[in-house]
Design an enzyme around this catalytic site. Structure first.
Site, PDB file in Angstrom:
ATOM      1  N   LYS A 136       0.614  -1.279  -0.063  1.00 19.36           N
ATOM      2  CA  LYS A 136       0.025   0.042  -0.184  1.00 19.36           C
ATOM      3  C   LYS A 136       0.987   1.349   0.007  1.00 19.36           C
ATOM      4  CE  LYS A 136      -1.377   1.981   3.752  1.00 19.36           C
ATOM      5  NZ  LYS A 136      -2.113   2.803   4.700  1.00 19.36           N
ATOM      6  N   ASN A 137       1.900   1.416   0.849  1.00 18.75           N
ATOM      7  CA  ASN A 137       2.871   2.583   1.117  1.00 18.75           C
ATOM      8  C   ASN A 137       3.535   2.651  -0.100  1.00 18.75           C
ATOM      9  OD1 ASN A 137       1.455   3.268   3.424  1.00 18.75           O
ATOM     10  ND2 ASN A 137       3.035   1.957   4.817  1.00 18.75           N
TER      11      ASN A 137
ATOM     12  N   ARG B   2      -4.067  10.330   4.797  1.00 23.84           N
ATOM     13  CA  ARG B   2      -2.879  11.326   4.937  1.00 23.84           C
ATOM     14  C   ARG B   2      -2.228  11.423   3.483  1.00 23.84           C
ATOM     15  NH1 ARG B   2      -0.922  14.675   8.516  1.00 23.84           N
ATOM     16  NH2 ARG B   2      -2.576  13.945   9.873  1.00 23.84           N
TER      17      ARG B   2
ATOM     18  N   CYS C 193      -4.898   8.122  10.095  1.00 25.11           N
ATOM     19  CA  CYS C 193      -5.026   7.683  11.587  1.00 25.11           C
ATOM     20  C   CYS C 193      -4.718   8.751  12.649  1.00 25.11           C
ATOM     21  CB  CYS C 193      -3.836   6.384  11.455  1.00 25.11           C
ATOM     22  SG  CYS C 193      -4.388   5.106  10.561  1.00 25.11           S
TER      23      CYS C 193
ATOM     24  N   ARG D 197       2.096  14.130  12.746  1.00 20.97           N
ATOM     25  CA  ARG D 197       2.676  14.033  11.352  1.00 20.97           C
ATOM     26  C   ARG D 197       2.479  15.434  10.575  1.00 20.97           C
ATOM     27  NH1 ARG D 197       1.147   7.819   9.342  1.00 20.97           N
ATOM     28  NH2 ARG D 197      -0.997   8.378   9.710  1.00 20.97           N
TER      29      ARG D 197
ATOM     30  N   ASP E 126       5.372   0.702  11.922  1.00 21.85           N
ATOM     31  CA  ASP E 126       4.169   0.097  11.367  1.00 21.85           C
ATOM     32  C   ASP E 126       4.055  -1.469  12.037  1.00 21.85           C
ATOM     33  OD1 ASP E 126       3.078   2.331  10.447  1.00 21.85           O
ATOM     34  OD2 ASP E 126       3.445   1.637   8.282  1.00 21.85           O
TER      35      ASP E 126
ATOM     36  N   VAL F 245       8.969   7.119  16.628  1.00 23.70           N
ATOM     37  CA  VAL F 245       8.612   7.904  15.667  1.00 23.70           C
ATOM     38  C   VAL F 245       7.306   8.473  15.569  1.00 23.70           C
ATOM     39  CG1 VAL F 245       7.875   7.377  13.076  1.00 23.70           C
ATOM     40  CG2 VAL F 245       9.564   5.758  14.343  1.00 23.70           C
TER      41      VAL F 245
ATOM     42  N   ARG G 106      -7.990  -0.350   5.414  1.00 20.44           N
ATOM     43  CA  ARG G 106      -7.346   0.600   4.622  1.00 20.44           C
ATOM     44  C   ARG G 106      -5.634   0.223   4.197  1.00 20.44           C
ATOM     45  NH1 ARG G 106      -5.656   4.697   8.183  1.00 20.44           N
ATOM     46  NH2 ARG G 106      -4.756   5.700   6.350  1.00 20.44           N
TER      47      ARG G 106
END
Length: 419
Positions: free
Chosen positions: A22-23, A93, A117, A122, A306, A328, A398
């Site tokens: 996904k990323n 985002r 989220c 961020r 993650d 993070v 998601r």
């Protein structure tokens, strides 16, 4: 609203295929705005965030064609507006990633400040600072970033913090800027490299992706290409943790183990036997209870934030005490309260979770709060006594493609029902 019902107990056993990342898919979809011809993307995961991004591109006027294998062709030549509305951006985002491509190719963009989220602020200020240094005129008005530029100019950009989306946005913006752009303290994540490789396939000149210094020489235009998304390392890690927690034995195919060295090392510490090939990873627990592990999250190649929630769930049922420090995001322990309701012994001290494992968790109705937290609750349900209900699973949709089907294929007793 759907929910997942999980009857805990079975060991996971079997083989499944890992989906595309996904990323990586999200920024690459945004990058299609840069091409003056069709871009075809394969191995695209069927996820809510992907659907939202495609809807956003379609709203701008781009022509999208999707086949039965989720190969997506995007043609930006039909674009008619340069506007990303709040109603689409608020849930995701990564939608900020259209800002750089729109600005460098078309000279203007109106993009709503993004949502996503609730795991930390961020901020997008690093994106905006970089674009301003490249000559963009920017205002934030009514919740929208309004940007214009005749032509962006290359610049030497020092990122105050390592930011994945910031690196990606500025790298895309730099592809057609006049001159050379250098991004220092750049994110090194594999998904950044995947985007760079796709851009290079479109004709961009990029050196250093995967290091902390990326150099981009601007070109006049980019062309269409065909590109295959890399496998999802976080999905891979999640199913490996699930097998570890249940004492199981799984083989995950269509993945890249070399992207998971930090995660595989911690699973080995937890007692897993791991073997790998170029495109697969196999994990065997031989029915054993895992050992607790201690983790400090950090940008790639460190331990990924993650995967923090999933390892927190693992420590809940592991032998011994594990200490997990989240460096993070400042608000990423919201899953802990739900795990405590299942009997987990977790103490939070600032950005650290100290967990002493218990032999068994007990089922409870649970509420997902973000994408990876929801995955950790599903993992906890796999090893809990009784029937666990996980609500608000739109979060998990998601980032995980048909998670209940994949877990069922490994022997889990899990089903999706209307909420």
């Amino acid at each position: 609203m759907d929910k997942l019902i999980i009857n805990g107990g079975p060991r996971l056993n079997g083989e499944i295929r890992i989906s595309g990342a996904k990323n990586a898919a999200l920024p690459i979809l945004a990058a299609t705005l840069l091409a003056d011809g069709p871009v075809t993307i394969s191995n695209v995961p069927h996820l809510h965030d992907i659907t939202t991004t495609m809807e956003l591109l379609g709203r701008m006027g781009l022509e999208l064609t999707i086949d039965e294998k989720m190969n997506v062709q995007v043609d930006s030549r039909t674009i008619r507006e340069f506007f990303a509305p709040y109603e689409l951006v608020r849930t995701m985002r990564a939608s900020i990633l259209v800002l750089g491509p729109l600005l460098t190719r078309f000279g203007r963009a109106d993009v709503a400040l993004p949502g996503g989220c609730a795991i930390g602020s961020r901020p997008v200020n690093l994106h905006l600072q970089g674009l301003a240094a490249m000559g963009a005129e920017l205002t934030v008005d009514g919740g929208y970033i309004r940007a214009t530029a005749k032509r962006l100019k290359g610049a030497d950009l020092m990122m105050d913090l390592v930011t994945v989306t910031g690196t990606e946005n500025l790298m895309m913006a730099a592809t057609m800027a006049k001159g050379v752009t250098v991004i220092r303290n750049a994110a090194r994540e594999p998904e950044v490299v995947d985007l760079a490789n796709c851009l290079i396939g479109m004709g961009a000149i990029i050196d250093g992706a995967g290091t902390d210094t990326i150099r981009i020489s601007g070109v006049e235009s980019l062309s269409g290409t065909h590109y295959e998304i890399l496998p999802d390392r976080i999905e891979t890690g999640t199913y490996l943790v699930a097998a570890t927690m249940t004492g199981g034995h799984v083989k995950l195919k269509s993945t890249k183990p070399e992207l998971l060295e930090a995660v595989l090392s911690k699973l080995h510490d937890a007692g897993a036997e791991i073997t790998t090939g170029d495109t697969w990873v196999e994990l065997e627990m031989n029915g054993k209870r895992p050992r607790a592990v201690s983790i400090h999250t950090s940008p790639y190649p460190g331990f990924p934030t993650d995967m923090q929630a999933q390892f927190t769930a693992l420590n809940c049922v592991a032998e011994g005490t594990g200490v997990i420090t989240e460096s993070v995001f400042e608000n990423r322990f919201m899953h802990v309260l739900e795990l405590q309701r299942m009997g987990a012994q977790i103490q939070i001290e600032g950005n650290t979770a100290i967990t002493t494992g218990v032999a068994k968790l007990k089922s409870a109705p649970l509420m997902a709060t973000d994408l990876r937290a929801s995955a950790s609750l599903v993992l906890a349900g796999l090893v809990a006594e009784g029937s666990t209900e996980v609500h608000r699973i739109y979060h998990i949709d998601r980032g995980y493609e048909t998670i209940e089907e994949k877990l069922s294929n490994l022997g889990a007793q899990i089903r999706r029902v209307p909420g």
